[in-house]
Design a protein around this motif. Structure first.
Motif, PDB file in Angstrom:
ATOM      1  N   THR A  69      20.252  15.500  37.690  1.00 52.01           N
ATOM      2  CA  THR A  69      19.293  16.403  37.067  1.00 52.01           C
ATOM      3  C   THR A  69      18.923  17.555  37.990  1.00 52.01           C
ATOM      4  OG1 THR A  69      18.390  14.551  35.784  1.00 52.01           O
ATOM      5  CG2 THR A  69      17.061  16.549  35.910  1.00 52.01           C
ATOM      6  N   SER A  70      18.715  17.260  39.273  1.00 51.56           N
ATOM      7  CA  SER A  70      18.387  18.310  40.239  1.00 51.56           C
ATOM      8  C   SER A  70      19.520  19.327  40.349  1.00 51.56           C
ATOM      9  CB  SER A  70      18.107  17.697  41.618  1.00 51.56           C
ATOM     10  OG  SER A  70      16.953  16.884  41.594  1.00 51.56           O
ATOM     11  N   GLN A  71      20.742  18.838  40.341  1.00 51.53           N
ATOM     12  CA  GLN A  71      21.882  19.758  40.417  1.00 51.53           C
ATOM     13  C   GLN A  71      21.978  20.624  39.167  1.00 51.53           C
ATOM     14  OE1 GLN A  71      25.303  17.312  41.285  1.00 51.53           O
ATOM     15  NE2 GLN A  71      24.694  16.964  43.411  1.00 51.53           N
ATOM     16  N   PHE A  72      21.716  20.040  37.997  1.00 51.15           N
ATOM     17  CA  PHE A  72      21.716  20.835  36.766  1.00 51.15           C
ATOM     18  C   PHE A  72      20.630  21.911  36.805  1.00 51.15           C
ATOM     19  CE2 PHE A  72      23.866  17.291  34.205  1.00 51.15           C
ATOM     20  CZ  PHE A  72      25.078  17.973  34.168  1.00 51.15           C
ATOM     21  N   ILE A  73      19.446  21.546  37.313  1.00 48.19           N
ATOM     22  CA  ILE A  73      18.353  22.516  37.410  1.00 48.19           C
ATOM     23  C   ILE A  73      18.728  23.639  38.367  1.00 48.19           C
ATOM     24  CG2 ILE A  73      15.964  22.861  38.176  1.00 48.19           C
ATOM     25  CD1 ILE A  73      15.365  20.015  37.225  1.00 48.19           C
ATOM     26  N   GLY A  74      19.297  23.258  39.539  1.00 46.43           N
ATOM     27  CA  GLY A  74      19.705  24.266  40.508  1.00 46.43           C
ATOM     28  C   GLY A  74      20.760  25.213  39.961  1.00 46.43           C
ATOM     29  N   ALA A  75      21.614  24.688  39.045  1.00 45.00           N
ATOM     30  CA  ALA A  75      22.650  25.523  38.431  1.00 45.00           C
ATOM     31  C   ALA A  75      22.142  26.291  37.213  1.00 45.00           C
ATOM     32  CB  ALA A  75      23.836  24.651  38.032  1.00 45.00           C
ATOM     33  N   GLY A  76      20.864  26.092  36.850  1.00 47.73           N
ATOM     34  CA  GLY A  76      20.284  26.786  35.704  1.00 47.73           C
ATOM     35  C   GLY A  76      20.716  26.227  34.361  1.00 47.73           C
ATOM     36  N   LYS A  77      21.124  24.955  34.309  1.00 51.61           N
ATOM     37  CA  LYS A  77      21.595  24.325  33.066  1.00 51.61           C
ATOM     38  C   LYS A  77      20.524  23.389  32.525  1.00 51.61           C
ATOM     39  CE  LYS A  77      26.435  24.542  34.559  1.00 51.61           C
ATOM     40  NZ  LYS A  77      27.670  23.770  34.856  1.00 51.61           N
ATOM     41  N   LYS A  78      19.525  23.956  31.854  1.00 51.27           N
ATOM     42  CA  LYS A  78      18.391  23.173  31.368  1.00 51.27           C
ATOM     43  C   LYS A  78      18.800  22.163  30.309  1.00 51.27           C
ATOM     44  CE  LYS A  78      13.859  23.502  29.188  1.00 51.27           C
ATOM     45  NZ  LYS A  78      12.773  24.384  28.716  1.00 51.27           N
ATOM     46  N   GLU A  79      19.660  22.544  29.379  1.00 52.87           N
ATOM     47  CA  GLU A  79      20.053  21.641  28.302  1.00 52.87           C
ATOM     48  C   GLU A  79      20.744  20.400  28.850  1.00 52.87           C
ATOM     49  OE1 GLU A  79      22.918  21.534  24.319  1.00 52.87           O
ATOM     50  OE2 GLU A  79      22.425  23.461  25.262  1.00 52.87           O
ATOM     51  N   GLU A  80      21.662  20.602  29.801  1.00 46.91           N
ATOM     52  CA  GLU A  80      22.333  19.456  30.408  1.00 46.91           C
ATOM     53  C   GLU A  80      21.343  18.592  31.184  1.00 46.91           C
ATOM     54  OE1 GLU A  80      23.441  22.440  30.318  1.00 46.91           O
ATOM     55  OE2 GLU A  80      25.598  22.516  29.929  1.00 46.91           O
ATOM     56  N   GLY A 293      19.439  18.425  46.211  1.00 45.65           N
ATOM     57  CA  GLY A 293      20.164  18.424  44.944  1.00 45.65           C
ATOM     58  C   GLY A 293      20.147  19.790  44.274  1.00 45.65           C
ATOM     59  N   ARG A 294      19.004  20.461  44.297  1.00 47.23           N
ATOM     60  CA  ARG A 294      18.920  21.807  43.715  1.00 47.23           C
ATOM     61  C   ARG A 294      19.772  22.806  44.496  1.00 47.23           C
ATOM     62  NH1 ARG A 294      13.368  23.982  41.142  1.00 47.23           N
ATOM     63  NH2 ARG A 294      12.472  22.022  40.406  1.00 47.23           N
ATOM     64  N   CYS A 295      19.763  22.694  45.819  1.00 46.23           N
ATOM     65  CA  CYS A 295      20.571  23.595  46.640  1.00 46.23           C
ATOM     66  C   CYS A 295      22.057  23.410  46.351  1.00 46.23           C
ATOM     67  CB  CYS A 295      20.299  23.356  48.124  1.00 46.23           C
ATOM     68  SG  CYS A 295      18.612  23.737  48.650  1.00 46.23           S
ATOM     69  N   VAL A 296      22.481  22.161  46.166  1.00 37.71           N
ATOM     70  CA  VAL A 296      23.878  21.883  45.843  1.00 37.71           C
ATOM     71  C   VAL A 296      24.221  22.459  44.479  1.00 37.71           C
ATOM     72  CG1 VAL A 296      25.544  20.051  45.320  1.00 37.71           C
ATOM     73  CG2 VAL A 296      24.021  19.836  47.298  1.00 37.71           C
ATOM     74  N   GLY A 297      23.309  22.276  43.493  1.00 39.04           N
ATOM     75  CA  GLY A 297      23.534  22.835  42.163  1.00 39.04           C
ATOM     76  C   GLY A 297      23.665  24.342  42.189  1.00 39.04           C
ATOM     77  N   ALA A 298      22.914  24.988  43.070  1.00 37.37           N
ATOM     78  CA  ALA A 298      22.983  26.447  43.205  1.00 37.37           C
ATOM     79  C   ALA A 298      24.181  26.897  44.038  1.00 37.37           C
ATOM     80  CB  ALA A 298      21.695  26.962  43.849  1.00 37.37           C
ATOM     81  N   GLY A 299      24.902  25.935  44.636  1.00 36.03           N
ATOM     82  CA  GLY A 299      26.078  26.275  45.439  1.00 36.03           C
ATOM     83  C   GLY A 299      25.759  26.917  46.772  1.00 36.03           C
ATOM     84  N   ASP A 300      24.568  26.670  47.326  1.00 38.42           N
ATOM     85  CA  ASP A 300      24.141  27.308  48.578  1.00 38.42           C
ATOM     86  C   ASP A 300      24.076  26.261  49.697  1.00 38.42           C
ATOM     87  OD1 ASP A 300      22.918  28.716  50.634  1.00 38.42           O
ATOM     88  OD2 ASP A 300      21.651  29.873  49.264  1.00 38.42           O
ATOM     89  N   LEU A 301      25.162  26.128  50.449  1.00 40.61           N
ATOM     90  CA  LEU A 301      25.225  25.114  51.498  1.00 40.61           C
ATOM     91  C   LEU A 301      24.386  25.488  52.717  1.00 40.61           C
ATOM     92  CD1 LEU A 301      28.953  23.974  51.406  1.00 40.61           C
ATOM     93  CD2 LEU A 301      27.001  23.213  50.053  1.00 40.61           C
ATOM     94  N   ASN A 302      24.150  26.773  52.920  1.00 43.75           N
ATOM     95  CA  ASN A 302      23.277  27.177  54.031  1.00 43.75           C
ATOM     96  C   ASN A 302      21.854  26.673  53.810  1.00 43.75           C
ATOM     97  OD1 ASN A 302      25.197  28.550  55.582  1.00 43.75           O
ATOM     98  ND2 ASN A 302      24.976  30.417  54.365  1.00 43.75           N
ATOM     99  N   GLN A 303      21.405  26.730  52.549  1.00 43.04           N
ATOM    100  CA  GLN A 303      20.072  26.203  52.252  1.00 43.04           C
ATOM    101  C   GLN A 303      20.048  24.684  52.334  1.00 43.04           C
ATOM    102  OE1 GLN A 303      17.225  28.076  49.608  1.00 43.04           O
ATOM    103  NE2 GLN A 303      18.880  29.340  48.752  1.00 43.04           N
ATOM    104  N   VAL A 304      21.175  24.023  52.039  1.00 46.02           N
ATOM    105  CA  VAL A 304      21.260  22.573  52.223  1.00 46.02           C
ATOM    106  C   VAL A 304      20.957  22.228  53.677  1.00 46.02           C
ATOM    107  CG1 VAL A 304      22.821  20.591  52.279  1.00 46.02           C
ATOM    108  CG2 VAL A 304      22.873  22.141  50.324  1.00 46.02           C
TER     109      VAL A 304
END
Length: 441
Positions: A69-80, A293-304
């Motif tokens: 769920t955190s990864q979906f949120i980070g990727a902006g996929k609310k429905e998923e 999880g949100r950082c991973v969903g957004a694809g930002d490894l520096n923020q991870v």
């Protein structure tokens, strides 16, 4: 940055308060049941170890759901994200109903399997406590799943408020049932059942509000394997890891059970105090899942990497402060339990071992691996945890505790060996950066 200082504070502070509440209520439970006698304390502490095994395996589903769920949120996929929440709740609830029924039906064989031959009065108390608490597993699974979803949204204030309600019911119920109605072990178990049921129902009802970032849509349930597989991809390895970890703890307690009632009771009291020293760490473990999880969903490894270092640094600071306070006031705290002097003296030594070394080892051993899980690197954490538990915590517990005659003290020294190995593996994995290749899964 995905999280500013204010949003991190809104996530972390309620989590710390919630963990503090849960730990202190657990201590209150132990103190109240202590008035019934050491056989009751021993029975409850043994069953709590088994219950933690079951609950931790089922809680792994909540962890899997929170990561997805955190990864979906980070990727902006609310429905998923909403679909994953619905699948998580239904899957966790269904599995837990089955587990609860099996535990109740096989209660005595389970206790004999895990703890062998224990004293008759201890076994009687253990059976009563196990049956009643097993009824609460489905409610607790729903509560944990809903709480994980709210943390994924960054809204831990809701879970704190519901936790206040749950633990308030529990403490008041314990006082009435133990001291007023003189129900013994059942006086601790029944309020736990009622409070978990109320909390699970309330949190589920709140999660149906359409205005939230994630909510449960009304309508018939349909199994969506594509989402369930994502949840289970995290949940199954985490469940195996948690299960083996808790099973190892149960096996270790079964070794301690052979040392007599005094060592069982001291171990139970020490466990309740040890948890206080890890309050901030437990909260940060939950926060790490949501933030990374949100950082991973957004694809930002520096923020991870940034948030991993930041959260781990905060954990080390507060773990050192809290454990130092506990160790300085330990004699006074133990006096509140009203146990025999021999039991109190042993509990003092065990807490000194655990809390003193937790300052240096616990955060990297238990908070850092949640960063790896949030990056989908779950198989590595599973293999390390299983090997370390079997080789060090269980194997050397037998060597030190039984073969060398050190008793519970030897068992807890073996625990420190387990922590040290875990730290070496997880810190090494983070520094090498092998976790990065899993983030795209």
């Amino acid at each position: 940055m995905l999280f500013d200082k204010k949003s991190l504070s809104r996530l972390i502070i309620p989590l710390v308060l919630e963990q503090t509440l849960a730990i202190t209520v657990g201590m209150a439970d132990t103190m109240m049941i202590s008035s019934v006698g050491e056989a009751a304390v021993s029975g409850v502490s043994l069953v709590d170890m088994f219950n933690n095994l079951i609950i931790s395996v089922l809680a792994a589903l909540a962890t899997g759901g929170a990561v997805v769920t955190s990864q979906f949120i980070g990727a902006g996929k609310k429905e998923e994200a909403c679909r994953s929440a619905r699948q998580l709740l239904c899957t966790a609830g269904g599995i837990t109903l089955l587990v609860s029924a099996l535990v109740i039906l096989a209660r005595e064989p389970i206790l004999h399997l895990f703890f062998g031959r224990i004293e008759t009065d201890v076994m009687g108390n253990a059976v009563i406590y196990l049956v009643i608490t097993a009824l609460s597993f489905p409610f607790l699974a729903i509560y944990n799943a809903c709480a994980a979803l709210y943390r994924s949204m960054g809204n831990s204030q809701i879970t704190l408020k519901v936790s206040l309600l749950m633990n308030g019911i529990n403490v008041a119920g314990n006082a009435i049932c133990v001291f007023g109605l003189h129900m013994g072990v059942a006086g601790v178990a029944v309020p736990s059942l009622v409070s978990r049921a109320v909390a699970g129902i309330v949190l589920y009802g709140l999660l149906k509000r359409p205005g939230d970032l994630i909510y449960i849509e009304r309508g018939p349930f349909r199994l969506e394997w594509d989402i369930v597989k994502k949840v289970l991809f995290i949940g199954i390895p985490s469940g195996i890891e948690n299960g083996i970890f808790q099973l190892g703890r149960v096996l270790v307690v079964s070794i301690i059970a052979g040392f007599g009632t005094v060592q069982i009771a001291a171990n139970g009291v020490a466990n309740s105090l040890d948890s206080m020293g890890c309050i901030v760490g437990q909260a940060m473990s939950l926060a790490m899942i949501s933030v990374v999880g949100r950082c991973v969903g957004a694809g930002d490894l520096n923020q991870v990497k940034y948030y991993t270092r930041k959260l781990l640094g905060i954990t080390y600071l507060w773990t050192a402060l809290v454990n130092s306070l506990i160790l300085l006031s330990l004699s006074w705290i133990l006096s509140l339990y009203g146990l025999e002097q021999e039991t109190t003296d042993l509990a003092y030594i065990l807490v000194m071992i655990h809390n003193g070394m937790a300052i240096f080892l616990w955060p990297a051993s238990f908070v850092l691996p949640n960063m790896l899980r949030a990056c989908n690197d779950v198989r590595f954490t599973m293999v390390v945890a299983i090997f370390s538990m079997c080789a060090f915590r269980v194997g050397f517990s037998y060597v030190f505790g039984v073969h060398m005659g050190m008793g519970a003290i030897g068992v807890w020294i073996a625990m420190l060996m387990d922590w040290t190995f875990r730290v070496m593996c997880f810190v090494g994995r983070y520094c090498v950066g092998a976790w990065k290749r899993h983030c795209a899964l």
